[in-house]
Design an enzyme around this catalytic site. Structure first.
Site, short mmCIF file in Angstrom:
data_model
loop_
_atom_site.label_atom_id
_atom_site.label_comp_id
_atom_site.label_asym_id
_atom_site.label_seq_id
_atom_site.Cartn_x
_atom_site.Cartn_y
_atom_site.Cartn_z
N HIS A 162 0.83 -1.22 0.00
CA HIS A 162 0.00 0.00 0.00
C HIS A 162 0.86 1.26 0.00
O HIS A 162 0.42 2.33 0.41
CB HIS A 162 -0.95 0.00 1.20
CG HIS A 162 -0.24 0.01 2.53
ND1 HIS A 162 -0.80 -0.50 3.66
CD2 HIS A 162 0.97 0.44 2.90
CE1 HIS A 162 0.05 -0.37 4.67
NE2 HIS A 162 1.13 0.21 4.23
N HIS A 173 -3.23 5.21 8.62
CA HIS A 173 -1.97 5.88 8.94
C HIS A 173 -2.27 7.21 9.63
O HIS A 173 -2.01 8.27 9.06
CB HIS A 173 -1.15 6.10 7.67
CG HIS A 173 -0.78 4.84 6.94
ND1 HIS A 173 -1.67 4.15 6.17
CD2 HIS A 173 0.38 4.14 6.90
CE1 HIS A 173 -1.07 3.08 5.67
NE2 HIS A 173 0.17 3.05 6.10
N HIS A 192 10.06 -4.09 5.35
CA HIS A 192 10.54 -2.72 5.25
C HIS A 192 10.70 -2.09 6.62
O HIS A 192 10.06 -2.49 7.59
CB HIS A 192 9.68 -1.83 4.35
CG HIS A 192 8.25 -1.61 4.78
ND1 HIS A 192 7.33 -2.61 4.99
CD2 HIS A 192 7.55 -0.45 4.99
CE1 HIS A 192 6.15 -2.09 5.29
NE2 HIS A 192 6.25 -0.80 5.32
N GLU A 195 3.30 -5.44 9.31
CA GLU A 195 2.07 -5.20 8.52
C GLU A 195 1.55 -6.49 7.89
O GLU A 195 0.36 -6.61 7.62
CB GLU A 195 2.35 -4.20 7.39
CG GLU A 195 2.51 -2.78 7.86
CD GLU A 195 2.77 -1.80 6.70
OE1 GLU A 195 2.83 -0.62 6.98
OE2 GLU A 195 2.92 -2.22 5.54
C1 DHB Z 1 6.26 3.14 2.87
C2 DHB Z 1 5.68 1.91 2.94
C3 DHB Z 1 4.61 1.69 3.80
O1 DHB Z 1 4.02 0.49 3.93
C4 DHB Z 1 4.12 2.74 4.58
O2 DHB Z 1 3.08 2.51 5.38
C5 DHB Z 1 4.71 3.99 4.50
C6 DHB Z 1 5.79 4.19 3.64
C7 DHB Z 1 7.38 3.35 1.93
O3 DHB Z 1 7.86 2.39 1.34
O4 DHB Z 1 7.79 4.49 1.77
FE FE Z 2 2.61 0.56 5.55
#
Ligand code: DHB
Ligand code: FE
Length: 304
Positions: free
Chosen positions: A12, A59, A193, A240
């Site tokens: 997302h 978010h 991530h 996540e």
């Molecule tokens: C990014 C990825 C995410 O899942 C998120 O919630 C916010 C930022 C990113 O890759 O920048």
């Molecule tokens: Fe995210």
């Protein structure tokens, strides 16, 4: 009766939304990402779901650190697009399905999952980016959407096992809804991530591929993975992916992986995308045919 026919996972990443909104999808960096969803768009146009349940995370748009529901189900008729600081994304308002959502709430809460019910809620890129990836940029979204927001932003998020079990309760709820509806469930977010801190920029492709393999074949193994392992192997935001286990729990044990796409990077993460269909059960007619064929081959063996 209603039934869940398939599950979809997708990242997302907010930058994907920005690439769409700023008409940058044909730049080589982004083209690679969007190309991976061309076949998915064809698939969903053919599947024609009547409703999508989208498991996603907010978010700090509808909620904030002041209020952190673990599981929040959208029961409203409409979900306006949130202003995330640059004005609301120019995407259609998300229409809900209050009747099915209320039915899911009733069934799942009586199954002892204490959902928060949201009769008014704005939705952000966590929900709209996966819709764009699967449906493109239509004037209206092609079907109603039931949002299920999961807290994966503030520790402690729910465990993978809790999510997997909630998926099973959602499956039971949908299958007890009396109207004929085809439902597709989305699990969004991921993959590995980490946005900040010493390990910012971490991507673990080996972990991601194993996660995708197990999602199809051995989700129970994934359901046993604890938060520390997500943190260690997939970075602080990798957790996540517990949301994908809600999707997987809502499918049958036996599924067919009809499509997979993985590319690195998209912003700070990998885009991991998979489509799982519930395995079609042999209809009564073909089951009888198969039995007859088996009986014939036995007779043949005895005689020969
Ligand atoms: C990014 C990825 C995410 O899942 C998120 O919630 C916010 C930022 C990113 O890759 O920048
Ligand atoms: Fe995210």
């Amino acid at each position: 009766m209603a039934r869940i026919i398939a599950g979809v996972t997708s990242s997302h990443v907010p930058a994907i939304g920005a690439a769409i909104d700023n008409h940058r999808t044909s730049e080589p960096y982004w083209q690679r990402v969007f190309e991976g969803f061309e076949r998915s768009k064809e698939w969903i146009a053919k599947a024609k779901p009547d409703v999508c349940i989208v498991v996603y995370n907010d978010h700090a748009s509808a909620f904030s650190v002041e209020m952190i529901p673990t599981f929040a189900l959208g029961t409203a008729a409409e979900f306006p697009i949130a202003d995330e600081g640059w004005g609301p994304r120019p995407v259609p308002v998300v229409r809900g399905h209050p009747e099915l959502a209320a039915h899911i709430a009733q069934s799942v809460i009586l199954d002892e999952f204490d959902l928060t019910l949201c009769n008014k809620m704005e939705v952000d890129h966590g929900l709209t980016v996966p819709l764009n990836l699967m449906f493109g940029s239509p004037k209206e979204w092609p079907c109603p959407v039931i949002p299920l927001a999961v807290n994966v932003v503030m520790y402690p998020p729910p465990t993978g096992n809790r999510c997997y079990m909630l998926g099973k309760a959602i499956k039971k709820a949908v299958e007890s809804y009396p109207k004929d509806l085809k439902v597709v469930i989305f699990g969004t977010g991921g993959m590995s991530h980490q946005i900040s801190g010493q390990r910012a920029g971490l991507i673990n492709s080996k972990f991601d591929h194993a996660f995708l393999d197990n999602l199809t074949k051995n989700p129970k193994k994934l359901a046993r993975m604890d938060h520390l392992e997500y943190m260690r192997e997939a970075g602080a935001e990798g957790v996540e992916m517990v949301m994908w286990l809600i999707m997987r729990g809502a499918l049958d044990e036996q599924v067919d992986e009809v499509y997979r796409f993985y590319t690195v990077p998209a912003s700070n993460t990998a885009v991991g995308h998979i489509i799982l269909e519930n395995r079609k059960k042999a209809g009564k007619k073909s089951a009888t045919k198969m039995k007859r064929a088996a009986a014939r081959s036995k007779v043949h063996r005895v005689r020969s």
